[in-house]
Design a protein around this motif. Sequence first.
Motif, PDB file in Angstrom:
ATOM      1  N   LYS A   1       0.827  -1.206   0.000  1.00 26.39           N
ATOM      2  CA  LYS A   1       0.000   0.000   0.000  1.00 26.39           C
ATOM      3  C   LYS A   1       0.858   1.251   0.000  1.00 26.39           C
ATOM      4  O   LYS A   1       0.598   2.205  -0.740  1.00 26.39           O
ATOM      5  CB  LYS A   1      -0.931  -0.006   1.216  1.00 26.39           C
ATOM      6  CG  LYS A   1      -2.041  -1.031   1.158  1.00 26.39           C
ATOM      7  CD  LYS A   1      -2.889  -0.979   2.422  1.00 26.39           C
ATOM      8  CE  LYS A   1      -4.006  -2.008   2.388  1.00 26.39           C
ATOM      9  NZ  LYS A   1      -4.806  -2.001   3.632  1.00 26.39           N
ATOM     10  N   ARG A   2       1.892   1.236   0.836  1.00 22.94           N
ATOM     11  CA  ARG A   2       2.769   2.408   0.913  1.00 22.94           C
ATOM     12  C   ARG A   2       3.507   2.631  -0.401  1.00 22.94           C
ATOM     13  O   ARG A   2       3.619   3.764  -0.881  1.00 22.94           O
ATOM     14  CB  ARG A   2       3.778   2.235   2.056  1.00 22.94           C
ATOM     15  CG  ARG A   2       3.145   2.216   3.434  1.00 22.94           C
ATOM     16  CD  ARG A   2       4.183   2.451   4.510  1.00 22.94           C
ATOM     17  NE  ARG A   2       5.209   1.425   4.521  1.00 22.94           N
ATOM     18  CZ  ARG A   2       5.142   0.321   5.244  1.00 22.94           C
ATOM     19  NH1 ARG A   2       4.083   0.080   5.990  1.00 22.94           N
ATOM     20  NH2 ARG A   2       6.126  -0.553   5.235  1.00 22.94           N
TER      21      ARG A   2
ATOM     22  N   LEU B   1       4.328   5.703  -5.303  1.00 21.49           N
ATOM     23  CA  LEU B   1       4.464   5.694  -6.754  1.00 21.49           C
ATOM     24  C   LEU B   1       3.422   6.602  -7.394  1.00 21.49           C
ATOM     25  O   LEU B   1       3.727   7.357  -8.337  1.00 21.49           O
ATOM     26  CB  LEU B   1       4.315   4.268  -7.279  1.00 21.49           C
ATOM     27  CG  LEU B   1       4.553   4.067  -8.787  1.00 21.49           C
ATOM     28  CD1 LEU B   1       5.996   4.405  -9.137  1.00 21.49           C
ATOM     29  CD2 LEU B   1       4.232   2.625  -9.186  1.00 21.49           C
ATOM     30  N   GLU B   2       2.186   6.553  -6.875  1.00 22.89           N
ATOM     31  CA  GLU B   2       1.129   7.418  -7.396  1.00 22.89           C
ATOM     32  C   GLU B   2       1.471   8.887  -7.172  1.00 22.89           C
ATOM     33  O   GLU B   2       1.283   9.724  -8.050  1.00 22.89           O
ATOM     34  CB  GLU B   2      -0.193   7.082  -6.708  1.00 22.89           C
ATOM     35  CG  GLU B   2      -1.362   7.932  -7.185  1.00 22.89           C
ATOM     36  CD  GLU B   2      -2.631   7.629  -6.416  1.00 22.89           C
ATOM     37  OE1 GLU B   2      -3.655   8.270  -6.700  1.00 22.89           O
ATOM     38  OE2 GLU B   2      -2.597   6.770  -5.528  1.00 22.89           O
ATOM     39  N   ASP B   3       1.981   9.191  -5.975  1.00 24.52           N
ATOM     40  CA  ASP B   3       2.347  10.568  -5.670  1.00 24.52           C
ATOM     41  C   ASP B   3       3.488  11.033  -6.560  1.00 24.52           C
ATOM     42  O   ASP B   3       3.490  12.170  -7.054  1.00 24.52           O
ATOM     43  CB  ASP B   3       2.743  10.671  -4.191  1.00 24.52           C
ATOM     44  CG  ASP B   3       2.917  12.113  -3.744  1.00 24.52           C
ATOM     45  OD1 ASP B   3       1.992  12.916  -3.973  1.00 24.52           O
ATOM     46  OD2 ASP B   3       3.980  12.439  -3.171  1.00 24.52           O
TER      47      ASP B   3
ATOM     48  N   ASP C   1     -10.555   1.684  12.952  1.00 25.10           N
ATOM     49  CA  ASP C   1      -9.309   0.999  12.606  1.00 25.10           C
ATOM     50  C   ASP C   1      -8.692   1.729  11.424  1.00 25.10           C
ATOM     51  O   ASP C   1      -9.045   1.497  10.271  1.00 25.10           O
ATOM     52  CB  ASP C   1      -9.600  -0.457  12.256  1.00 25.10           C
ATOM     53  CG  ASP C   1      -8.335  -1.247  11.931  1.00 25.10           C
ATOM     54  OD1 ASP C   1      -7.242  -0.643  11.888  1.00 25.10           O
ATOM     55  OD2 ASP C   1      -8.440  -2.458  11.713  1.00 25.10           O
ATOM     56  N   ILE C   2      -7.768   2.633  11.706  1.00 27.29           N
ATOM     57  CA  ILE C   2      -7.212   3.513  10.678  1.00 27.29           C
ATOM     58  C   ILE C   2      -6.512   2.717   9.592  1.00 27.29           C
ATOM     59  O   ILE C   2      -6.711   2.959   8.390  1.00 27.29           O
ATOM     60  CB  ILE C   2      -6.246   4.524  11.324  1.00 27.29           C
ATOM     61  CG1 ILE C   2      -7.011   5.427  12.288  1.00 27.29           C
ATOM     62  CG2 ILE C   2      -5.545   5.361  10.254  1.00 27.29           C
ATOM     63  CD1 ILE C   2      -6.107   6.315  13.101  1.00 27.29           C
ATOM     64  N   VAL C   3      -5.697   1.762   9.994  1.00 33.49           N
ATOM     65  CA  VAL C   3      -4.946   0.971   9.018  1.00 33.49           C
ATOM     66  C   VAL C   3      -5.875   0.031   8.269  1.00 33.49           C
ATOM     67  O   VAL C   3      -5.883  -0.033   7.034  1.00 33.49           O
ATOM     68  CB  VAL C   3      -3.813   0.197   9.714  1.00 33.49           C
ATOM     69  CG1 VAL C   3      -3.087  -0.695   8.711  1.00 33.49           C
ATOM     70  CG2 VAL C   3      -2.819   1.163  10.370  1.00 33.49           C
ATOM     71  N   GLY C   4      -6.677  -0.719   9.017  1.00 32.56           N
ATOM     72  CA  GLY C   4      -7.550  -1.708   8.394  1.00 32.56           C
ATOM     73  C   GLY C   4      -8.579  -1.113   7.456  1.00 32.56           C
ATOM     74  O   GLY C   4      -8.952  -1.738   6.461  1.00 32.56           O
ATOM     75  N   GLN C   5      -9.055   0.095   7.756  1.00 32.61           N
ATOM     76  CA  GLN C   5     -10.067   0.728   6.925  1.00 32.61           C
ATOM     77  C   GLN C   5      -9.479   1.704   5.911  1.00 32.61           C
ATOM     78  O   GLN C   5     -10.217   2.393   5.206  1.00 32.61           O
ATOM     79  CB  GLN C   5     -11.100   1.431   7.809  1.00 32.61           C
ATOM     80  CG  GLN C   5     -11.868   0.465   8.696  1.00 32.61           C
ATOM     81  CD  GLN C   5     -12.933   1.154   9.533  1.00 32.61           C
ATOM     82  OE1 GLN C   5     -13.563   2.113   9.091  1.00 32.61           O
ATOM     83  NE2 GLN C   5     -13.148   0.668  10.745  1.00 32.61           N
ATOM     84  N   GLY C   6      -8.167   1.770   5.845  1.00 30.65           N
ATOM     85  CA  GLY C   6      -7.508   2.519   4.776  1.00 30.65           C
ATOM     86  C   GLY C   6      -7.570   4.026   4.899  1.00 30.65           C
ATOM     87  O   GLY C   6      -7.615   4.736   3.884  1.00 30.65           O
TER      88      GLY C   6
ATOM     89  N   SER D   1       3.313   4.302   8.353  1.00 30.61           N
ATOM     90  CA  SER D   1       4.131   4.192   7.138  1.00 30.61           C
ATOM     91  C   SER D   1       5.339   5.118   7.236  1.00 30.61           C
ATOM     92  O   SER D   1       5.337   6.092   7.985  1.00 30.61           O
ATOM     93  CB  SER D   1       3.302   4.552   5.906  1.00 30.61           C
ATOM     94  OG  SER D   1       2.783   5.852   6.022  1.00 30.61           O
ATOM     95  N   ARG D   2       6.335   4.820   6.463  1.00 30.76           N
ATOM     96  CA  ARG D   2       7.551   5.633   6.503  1.00 30.76           C
ATOM     97  C   ARG D   2       7.410   6.927   5.710  1.00 30.76           C
ATOM     98  O   ARG D   2       8.016   7.929   6.033  1.00 30.76           O
ATOM     99  CB  ARG D   2       8.724   4.819   5.960  1.00 30.76           C
ATOM    100  CG  ARG D   2       9.164   3.695   6.864  1.00 30.76           C
ATOM    101  CD  ARG D   2      10.199   2.827   6.207  1.00 30.76           C
ATOM    102  NE  ARG D   2       9.634   2.115   5.060  1.00 30.76           N
ATOM    103  CZ  ARG D   2      10.319   1.315   4.261  1.00 30.76           C
ATOM    104  NH1 ARG D   2      11.595   1.128   4.477  1.00 30.76           N
ATOM    105  NH2 ARG D   2       9.729   0.701   3.266  1.00 30.76           N
ATOM    106  N   ALA D   3       6.619   6.898   4.667  1.00 30.78           N
ATOM    107  CA  ALA D   3       6.470   8.079   3.818  1.00 30.78           C
ATOM    108  C   ALA D   3       5.001   8.479   3.770  1.00 30.78           C
ATOM    109  O   ALA D   3       4.110   7.643   3.825  1.00 30.78           O
ATOM    110  CB  ALA D   3       6.981   7.795   2.408  1.00 30.78           C
TER     111      ALA D   3
END
Length: 298
Positions: free
Chosen positions: A69-70, A75-77, A132-137, A274-276
């Motif tokens: 995901k990260r 890549l999109e950014d 759930d911030i991570v789980g729900q995106g 995430s790192r970025a």
Amino acid sequence: MLFNNIALFLQIVEKGGLAAAGREAGLSSTTVSERLSALEAHFGVVLLNRTTRAISLTEEGRTLVDGGKRVLEELEDLGARIRLGAQTLSGPIRISAPSDVGRTLVAAEISRFLAEHPAISIELLLSDAYVDIVGQGFDMALRFGSVTDSSLRVRSLGQKRRVLCAAPTYLAARGIPQKPVDLKDHNCLVMRFGQNLDNVWRFGPDTKPQFVTVRGDRVANDGALVRQWCLAGHGIMLKSELDVVPDIRAGRLLELLADHAQPASPLQMLFPPSRAQPRRVRALADRLALRLQGAWES
């Protein structure tokens, strides 16, 4: 092709199966299976345990979900920056916020932000319950109180008071409580946060706290609705200053038991671990932080 296969793998996980992911992507089940096999061959591991009825992630698969995901977001950014220029922000943002402050301060700031950055789209989901911030995106979330998930990245937005208040019409009919225990004789408007009923209200400093169990004829899991009931004169509520300061200044609500107020609690902006972080998310976070930190200073 590698990034396309990672994106397809994430879609398989999200949809719960190869056939469902194929329908979403317009691909045959055979093609989806071949591309999944190619991805597993690339990494030299099994990513999904597959049976005729279900799929489940292996440990390596879970690692790829988190990291994939990260990578795709970065890549999109990067692609957006190359196509549209370094000063142009574009792409989607998903944000979670409490219902009342989300409908007022956050929604208004989002409108101003989108007017300046028309290539961005924002999905705002309002909830006073645990998310759930991570789980729900979600890209970010606003939450009051301490953070129990140590894996999340946290940005403090300062301390905010919870204010006890009621409409003049209610107080004229029922009287004004003089001390916290008097609330037992009043109709209190209670919030529900997920499975937790917020009916034990705290007063006083940390050194001498007082706890009062309140009750009333209205309970809701939506802070904006509780505020609406309070403005209509149905009872007393305990709400964040971000939600009620304009009403108090306008005389629509009156603050109660100010001498017994509990210590302020933190308002925080949460991000996935995430790192970025995409530039569009950082830009919106900075804008919201400025607005919420100085919400009612003037």
